[in-house]
Motif scaffolding. Structure first.
Motif, PDB file in Angstrom:
ATOM      1  N   UNK A   1       6.880   9.645   6.398  1.00 44.95           N
ATOM      2  CA  UNK A   1       7.226  11.041   6.663  1.00 44.95           C
ATOM      3  C   UNK A   1       6.859  11.412   8.088  1.00 44.95           C
ATOM      4  N   UNK A   2       5.634  11.101   8.503  1.00 52.24           N
ATOM      5  CA  UNK A   2       5.207  11.414   9.864  1.00 52.24           C
ATOM      6  C   UNK A   2       3.715  11.638   9.924  1.00 52.24           C
ATOM      7  N   UNK A   3       3.281  12.204  11.041  1.00 54.59           N
ATOM      8  CA  UNK A   3       1.879  12.503  11.263  1.00 54.59           C
ATOM      9  C   UNK A   3       1.562  13.944  10.937  1.00 54.59           C
ATOM     10  N   UNK A   4       0.457  14.414  11.482  1.00 52.57           N
ATOM     11  CA  UNK A   4      -0.006  15.758  11.143  1.00 52.57           C
ATOM     12  C   UNK A   4       0.953  16.841  11.625  1.00 52.57           C
TER      13      UNK A   4
ATOM     14  N   UNK B   1      -8.018  15.930   8.633  1.00 50.67           N
ATOM     15  CA  UNK B   1      -8.467  17.070   7.828  1.00 50.67           C
ATOM     16  C   UNK B   1      -7.303  18.030   7.547  1.00 50.67           C
ATOM     17  N   UNK B   2      -6.480  18.258   8.564  1.00 53.03           N
ATOM     18  CA  UNK B   2      -5.340  19.163   8.402  1.00 53.03           C
ATOM     19  C   UNK B   2      -4.348  18.682   7.358  1.00 53.03           C
ATOM     20  N   UNK B   3      -4.021  17.397   7.379  1.00 47.25           N
ATOM     21  CA  UNK B   3      -3.068  16.865   6.401  1.00 47.25           C
ATOM     22  C   UNK B   3      -3.670  16.903   5.000  1.00 47.25           C
ATOM     23  N   UNK B   4      -4.948  16.600   4.878  1.00 42.60           N
ATOM     24  CA  UNK B   4      -5.616  16.677   3.573  1.00 42.60           C
ATOM     25  C   UNK B   4      -5.553  18.104   3.042  1.00 42.60           C
ATOM     26  N   UNK B   5      -5.795  19.094   3.901  1.00 44.83           N
ATOM     27  CA  UNK B   5      -5.738  20.501   3.471  1.00 44.83           C
ATOM     28  C   UNK B   5      -4.325  20.885   3.032  1.00 44.83           C
ATOM     29  N   UNK B   6      -3.334  20.431   3.782  1.00 47.02           N
ATOM     30  CA  UNK B   6      -1.936  20.715   3.413  1.00 47.02           C
ATOM     31  C   UNK B   6      -1.631  20.132   2.038  1.00 47.02           C
ATOM     32  N   UNK B   7      -1.975  18.870   1.841  1.00 46.43           N
ATOM     33  CA  UNK B   7      -1.677  18.216   0.563  1.00 46.43           C
ATOM     34  C   UNK B   7      -2.465  18.842  -0.585  1.00 46.43           C
ATOM     35  N   UNK B   8      -3.662  19.343  -0.306  1.00 53.00           N
ATOM     36  CA  UNK B   8      -4.474  19.948  -1.370  1.00 53.00           C
ATOM     37  C   UNK B   8      -3.832  21.213  -1.934  1.00 53.00           C
ATOM     38  N   UNK B   9      -2.998  21.865  -1.151  1.00 49.22           N
ATOM     39  CA  UNK B   9      -2.293  23.060  -1.614  1.00 49.22           C
ATOM     40  C   UNK B   9      -1.405  22.732  -2.820  1.00 49.22           C
ATOM     41  N   UNK B  10      -0.871  21.514  -2.845  1.00 48.66           N
ATOM     42  CA  UNK B  10       0.068  21.125  -3.896  1.00 48.66           C
ATOM     43  C   UNK B  10      -0.612  20.588  -5.144  1.00 48.66           C
ATOM     44  N   UNK B  11      -1.920  20.429  -5.112  1.00 47.27           N
ATOM     45  CA  UNK B  11      -2.674  19.950  -6.279  1.00 47.27           C
ATOM     46  C   UNK B  11      -2.024  18.692  -6.870  1.00 47.27           C
ATOM     47  N   UNK B  12      -1.831  17.695  -6.016  1.00 45.73           N
ATOM     48  CA  UNK B  12      -1.212  16.431  -6.427  1.00 45.73           C
ATOM     49  C   UNK B  12      -2.162  15.694  -7.360  1.00 45.73           C
TER      50      UNK B  12
ATOM     51  N   UNK C   1      -2.564   8.470  13.966  1.00 43.94           N
ATOM     52  CA  UNK C   1      -3.055   8.586  12.596  1.00 43.94           C
ATOM     53  C   UNK C   1      -3.577  10.004  12.484  1.00 43.94           C
ATOM     54  N   UNK C   2      -3.299  10.686  11.397  1.00 42.10           N
ATOM     55  CA  UNK C   2      -2.877  10.222  10.082  1.00 42.10           C
ATOM     56  C   UNK C   2      -1.375   9.935  10.002  1.00 42.10           C
ATOM     57  N   UNK C   3      -1.039   9.180   8.945  1.00 41.89           N
ATOM     58  CA  UNK C   3       0.356   8.885   8.636  1.00 41.89           C
ATOM     59  C   UNK C   3       0.578   9.130   7.148  1.00 41.89           C
ATOM     60  N   UNK C   4       1.615   9.883   6.846  1.00 42.56           N
ATOM     61  CA  UNK C   4       1.927  10.266   5.477  1.00 42.56           C
ATOM     62  C   UNK C   4       3.189   9.552   4.999  1.00 42.56           C
TER      63      UNK C   4
ATOM     64  N   UNK D   1       0.819  -1.213   0.000  1.00 39.72           N
ATOM     65  CA  UNK D   1       0.000   0.000   0.000  1.00 39.72           C
ATOM     66  C   UNK D   1       0.855   1.266   0.000  1.00 39.72           C
ATOM     67  N   UNK D   2       1.928   1.289   0.800  1.00 41.78           N
ATOM     68  CA  UNK D   2       2.732   2.520   0.895  1.00 41.78           C
ATOM     69  C   UNK D   2       3.583   2.759  -0.352  1.00 41.78           C
ATOM     70  N   UNK D   3       3.767   1.713  -1.159  1.00 43.45           N
ATOM     71  CA  UNK D   3       4.563   1.881  -2.377  1.00 43.45           C
ATOM     72  C   UNK D   3       3.703   1.925  -3.641  1.00 43.45           C
ATOM     73  N   UNK D   4       2.400   1.777  -3.477  1.00 40.53           N
ATOM     74  CA  UNK D   4       1.477   1.737  -4.614  1.00 40.53           C
ATOM     75  C   UNK D   4       1.411   3.071  -5.368  1.00 40.53           C
ATOM     76  N   UNK D   5       1.483   4.169  -4.647  1.00 43.07           N
ATOM     77  CA  UNK D   5       1.420   5.510  -5.218  1.00 43.07           C
ATOM     78  C   UNK D   5       2.542   6.350  -4.609  1.00 43.07           C
ATOM     79  N   UNK D   6       2.961   7.415  -5.301  1.00 43.75           N
ATOM     80  CA  UNK D   6       4.024   8.255  -4.733  1.00 43.75           C
ATOM     81  C   UNK D   6       3.654   8.898  -3.389  1.00 43.75           C
TER      82      UNK D   6
END
Length: 146
Positions: A113-116, A63-74, A103-106, A40-45
């Motif tokens: 990488x770590x948590x929130x 929610x916080x990690x999702x918002x952070x990642x959304x900034x990068x428009x992955x 959790x969450x874990x990125x 699972x952790x190697x399935x996607x970048x």
């Protein structure tokens, strides 16, 4: 640059994970579960284990990690989330797999990488953007400006 980033990640993780290596924390993750999580952790970048979904997070930290990642428009093909509330074995197993208690874990390119708190710190310092650029998840700032 990359070695400084790795040292920073190591420092953040070692602070918490060194406290968790005791036998009282370990559940002894089965080989089958370990293999599933590794896949699972190697399935996607970029992989995020969270409570809920990006559209409906079930805790503020997720929610916080999702918002952070959304900034990068992955791009969606480079990003995968797993709702740990749907699978108790995953919820407990991912904590043992990463030796991280929350959790969450990125994960980026298979590396924990770590948590929130770490995601937020890396976002604020610019380290998360550099990491995503280095792994080709997002274009480098100089490339996207062109």
């Amino acid at each position: 640059m990359q070695s400084a980033l790795r040292m920073s990640l190591s420092y953040h993780r070692s602070t918490v994970s060194s406290c968790l290596r005791s036998q009282t924390f370990r559940r002894f993750l089965s080989q089958e579960s370990h293999t599933k999580i590794q896949a699972a952790v190697t399935e996607h970048p970029v992989v995020l284990f969270m409570k809920g979904t990006p559209e409906q997070p079930m805790c503020g930290f997720s929610r916080g990690v999702v918002k952070i990642l959304s900034v990068f428009d992955i791009p969606p093909e480079k990003f995968k989330t797993y709702n740990v509330l749907e699978d108790l074995e995953l919820r407990t197993g991912i904590k043992e797999f990463s030796e991280w208690p929350t959790i969450p874990q990125l994960y980026v390119n298979g590396e924990f990488i770590g948590g929130s708190d770490i995601a937020l710190s890396m976002f604020q310092s610019g380290e998360l953007e550099k990491l995503l650029e280095q792994h080709g998840v997002i274009p480098k700032a100089s490339e996207s400006a062109s």
